[in-house]
Design an enzyme around this catalytic site. Structure first.
Site, mmCIF file in Angstrom:
data_model
loop_
_atom_site.group_PDB
_atom_site.id
_atom_site.type_symbol
_atom_site.label_atom_id
_atom_site.label_comp_id
_atom_site.label_asym_id
_atom_site.label_seq_id
_atom_site.Cartn_x
_atom_site.Cartn_y
_atom_site.Cartn_z
ATOM 1 N N GLU A 286 0.833 -1.209 0.000
ATOM 2 C CA GLU A 286 0.000 0.000 0.000
ATOM 3 C C GLU A 286 0.864 1.254 0.000
ATOM 4 O O GLU A 286 0.597 2.190 -0.739
ATOM 5 C CB GLU A 286 -0.926 -0.002 1.220
ATOM 6 C CG GLU A 286 -1.802 1.217 1.341
ATOM 7 C CD GLU A 286 -2.842 1.342 0.239
ATOM 8 O OE1 GLU A 286 -3.309 2.476 0.008
ATOM 9 O OE2 GLU A 286 -3.212 0.329 -0.387
ATOM 10 N N VAL B 91 10.369 6.590 2.358
ATOM 11 C CA VAL B 91 11.656 6.807 3.017
ATOM 12 C C VAL B 91 11.803 8.308 3.242
ATOM 13 O O VAL B 91 11.528 9.104 2.328
ATOM 14 C CB VAL B 91 12.816 6.261 2.152
ATOM 15 C CG1 VAL B 91 14.164 6.582 2.777
ATOM 16 C CG2 VAL B 91 12.664 4.762 1.920
ATOM 17 N N GLY C 248 19.754 3.148 -0.286
ATOM 18 C CA GLY C 248 19.414 1.730 -0.219
ATOM 19 C C GLY C 248 18.307 1.372 0.740
ATOM 20 O O GLY C 248 17.991 0.192 0.894
ATOM 21 N N ASN D 273 5.582 10.544 -10.206
ATOM 22 C CA ASN D 273 6.686 10.185 -9.317
ATOM 23 C C ASN D 273 7.791 9.446 -10.087
ATOM 24 O O ASN D 273 8.028 8.257 -9.887
ATOM 25 C CB ASN D 273 6.164 9.356 -8.149
ATOM 26 C CG ASN D 273 7.162 9.217 -7.032
ATOM 27 O OD1 ASN D 273 8.345 9.502 -7.192
ATOM 28 N ND2 ASN D 273 6.688 8.761 -5.887
ATOM 29 N N TYR E 184 11.691 1.432 -9.270
ATOM 30 C CA TYR E 184 10.967 0.169 -9.382
ATOM 31 C C TYR E 184 11.352 -0.586 -10.658
ATOM 32 O O TYR E 184 11.550 -1.799 -10.639
ATOM 33 C CB TYR E 184 9.454 0.409 -9.355
ATOM 34 C CG TYR E 184 8.942 0.998 -8.065
ATOM 35 C CD1 TYR E 184 9.452 0.617 -6.834
ATOM 36 C CD2 TYR E 184 7.932 1.950 -8.079
ATOM 37 C CE1 TYR E 184 8.974 1.161 -5.658
ATOM 38 C CE2 TYR E 184 7.441 2.499 -6.903
ATOM 39 C CZ TYR E 184 7.974 2.102 -5.690
ATOM 40 O OH TYR E 184 7.503 2.640 -4.527
#
Length: 165
Positions: A81, A85, A93, A122, A129
């Site tokens: 969901e 960070v 990392g 984004n 990803y």
């Protein structure tokens, strides 16, 4: 270090969720109640789980996830969901560590996939990803019912259609 959240982490999780909402330009939508969050994460019926990333004893990121199910695979999956960070810890990392831990958990639990959505604007996250091998599911459109439309559909009276029953 990546670890599973405990009930004592709820205030930290709430703070991170608010920081995520601010990053996503959606602060006005972060209307959750912290006690309900505690109940949903650690109550009798757990709706979601959280992994926390720590560095030097400070929580710097989180991943909130829950199980879903793939009828085509005939296997459970994990739905991510939220992954967030703190800005000062990006590019070090932390996000990758959270995703690796989540992938390991999915494999341990016999899941067939980990899925999530990302805001189209984004670009840093999309690049990240894709660098891990994640694939965009461009042929699908996500739909949601929430607020008044959800209540309106829930209140509909339905019965057998003509010829049924």
């Amino acid at each position: 270090m990546i670890r599973s959240a405990t009930v004592d982490d709820v205030p930290t999780i709430a703070r991170l969720i608010r920081a995520l909402a601010e990053y996503e330009r959606l602060s006005d939508r972060a209307i959750f109640d912290e006690e309900k969050l505690r109940e949903h994460l650690f109550g009798e019926r757990r709706y979601a789980e959280v992994l926390l990333a720590e560095q030097e004893g400070k929580v710097v990121g989180f991943a909130l996830y829950f199980h879903n199910y793939s009828t085509f695979q005939g296997k459970p999956g994990l739905y991510l969901e939220d992954l967030f960070v703190l800005p000062d810890f990006r590019g070090k990392g932390v996000g990758k560590s959270l995703l690796v831990a989540l992938a390991k958990l999915a494999v341990e639990r016999g899941c067939g996939s980990v899925r999530w959505v990302v805001l189209k604007w984004n670009e840093p996250s999309i690049r990240f990803y894709e660098s891990l091998g994640a694939m965009a599911m461009n042929e699908w459109t996500e739909y949601r019912l929430l607020g008044d439309p959800l209540k309106k559909v829930a209140a509909l009276e339905v019965g057998p259609r003509a010829g049924e029953g």
